[in-house]
Design a protein around this motif. Structure first.
Motif, PDB file in Angstrom:
ATOM      1  N   THR A  28       0.833  -1.183   0.000  1.00  0.00           N
ATOM      2  CA  THR A  28       0.000   0.000   0.000  1.00  0.00           C
ATOM      3  C   THR A  28       0.875   1.243   0.000  1.00  0.00           C
ATOM      4  O   THR A  28       2.106   1.147   0.044  1.00  0.00           O
ATOM      5  CB  THR A  28      -0.950   0.004   1.216  1.00  0.00           C
ATOM      6  N   GLU A  57       1.525   5.182   1.872  1.00  0.00           N
ATOM      7  CA  GLU A  57       1.356   5.785   3.191  1.00  0.00           C
ATOM      8  C   GLU A  57      -0.038   6.379   3.341  1.00  0.00           C
ATOM      9  O   GLU A  57      -0.649   6.293   4.414  1.00  0.00           O
ATOM     10  CB  GLU A  57       2.427   6.863   3.393  1.00  0.00           C
ATOM     11  N   LEU A  82      -2.541   3.523   3.961  1.00  0.00           N
ATOM     12  CA  LEU A  82      -2.219   2.585   5.041  1.00  0.00           C
ATOM     13  C   LEU A  82      -3.299   2.515   6.116  1.00  0.00           C
ATOM     14  O   LEU A  82      -3.703   1.403   6.492  1.00  0.00           O
ATOM     15  CB  LEU A  82      -0.869   2.955   5.672  1.00  0.00           C
ATOM     16  N   TYR A  84       2.040   8.066  10.560  1.00  0.00           N
ATOM     17  CA  TYR A  84       1.402   7.322   9.480  1.00  0.00           C
ATOM     18  C   TYR A  84      -0.124   7.415   9.511  1.00  0.00           C
ATOM     19  O   TYR A  84      -0.800   6.674   8.792  1.00  0.00           O
ATOM     20  CB  TYR A  84       1.825   5.854   9.538  1.00  0.00           C
ATOM     21  N   ILE A 144       3.688  -3.734  10.022  1.00  0.00           N
ATOM     22  CA  ILE A 144       3.755  -2.650   9.053  1.00  0.00           C
ATOM     23  C   ILE A 144       5.219  -2.481   8.659  1.00  0.00           C
ATOM     24  O   ILE A 144       6.072  -2.229   9.512  1.00  0.00           O
ATOM     25  CB  ILE A 144       3.189  -1.346   9.638  1.00  0.00           C
ATOM     26  N   VAL A 174       4.694  -0.683   3.071  1.00  0.00           N
ATOM     27  CA  VAL A 174       4.339   0.700   2.754  1.00  0.00           C
ATOM     28  C   VAL A 174       5.360   1.229   1.769  1.00  0.00           C
ATOM     29  O   VAL A 174       6.526   1.462   2.127  1.00  0.00           O
ATOM     30  CB  VAL A 174       4.294   1.582   4.014  1.00  0.00           C
TER      31      VAL A 174
END
Length: 236
Positions: free
Chosen positions: A66, A68, A71, A97, A170, A233
């Motif tokens: 994905t 940022e 996210l 984030y 993450i 990310v």
């Protein structure tokens, strides 16, 4: 940190070894080759990303990608998909984030949302044990083995990644390095730094817990989360 009784301990140890105590430093040997530094050293960030994804899938981890910007919505959807309660690491990265607002909004949709709070002590572990999902950031990510590295501290207890049924890591793309060698270099720099804190514990997590001890039959979820999801990310 104060070290107590060091001299008496070392003197007693040397005496039991039957030799004088050594007080001079040990000179680090100069090795003619360093294969641990050669693996993937010329790989681009895109190549390391592909190696990490491929190895993670081999280790039974689910991989998502994905941006940022997207996210928070992806993490929210994964949490809702995986259960009705979540425990997540605290710290400034949640704000950075955009996760803080997402967690606050999520409280109205699921049973329990808990951000790890060192002031609660052991209660965090109790909450983690009943949580469906645990969420942390990867501090250093090892492409070669599909491993996320967690620098555990007061905002990021080990129980978050160990006790819930599903673990979500993450993974900022910038954290991906070739292998264990580079993670040790990061830790070494932290140890030498006068401003950065050395983590109280370091956790290396390679997919969901599994074992093939019995007749070489792989069983997932033996001593930890049954499912591991790595959310990469991408850098802007």
């Amino acid at each position: 940190m104060t070290i107590k009784n060091r001299d008496s301990f070392l003197n007693n140890l040397a005496a039991n070894l039957g030799r004088p105590r050594r007080t001079e430093s040990v000179e680090r040997p100069a090795y003619s080759v360093s294969p641990q530094k050669e693996a993937w050293k010329d790989a681009t960030s895109e190549e390391l990303l592909e190696v990490f994804k491929e190895q993670s899938i081999k280790m039974s981890a689910e991989v998502e990608e994905t941006t940022e910007e997207n996210l928070p919505s992806l993490i929210r959807d994964l949490i809702v998909r995986e259960g009705n309660s979540v425990i997540a690491a605290g710290g400034e990265r949640n704000d950075l984030y955009g996760l803080t607002e997402m967690y606050e909004e999520l409280e109205s949709r699921i049973g329990e949302v808990h951000i790890y709070d060192s002031a609660l002590g052991k209660e965090n572990q109790v909450i983690a044990e009943r949580a469906d999902v645990g969420v942390t950031f990867s501090d250093v990510t090892l492409a070669e083995s599909g491993t996320v590295t967690l620098f555990n501290d007061k905002d990021n207890g080990r129980s978050i990644s160990l006790l819930p049924k599903t673990y979500i890591a993450i993974v900022p793309e910038s954290t991906i390095v070739p292998r264990m060698t580079q993670s040790m270099q990061v830790l070494r720099e932290k140890e030498k730094s006068e401003t950065e804190k050395t983590p109280s514990c370091v956790s290396f997590i390679t997919g969901p817990s599994n074992s093939a001890d019995i007749e070489m039959i792989k069983i997932v979820g033996v001593h930890g989360p049954v499912k591991a999801i790595y959310v990469i990310v991408r850098d802007s």
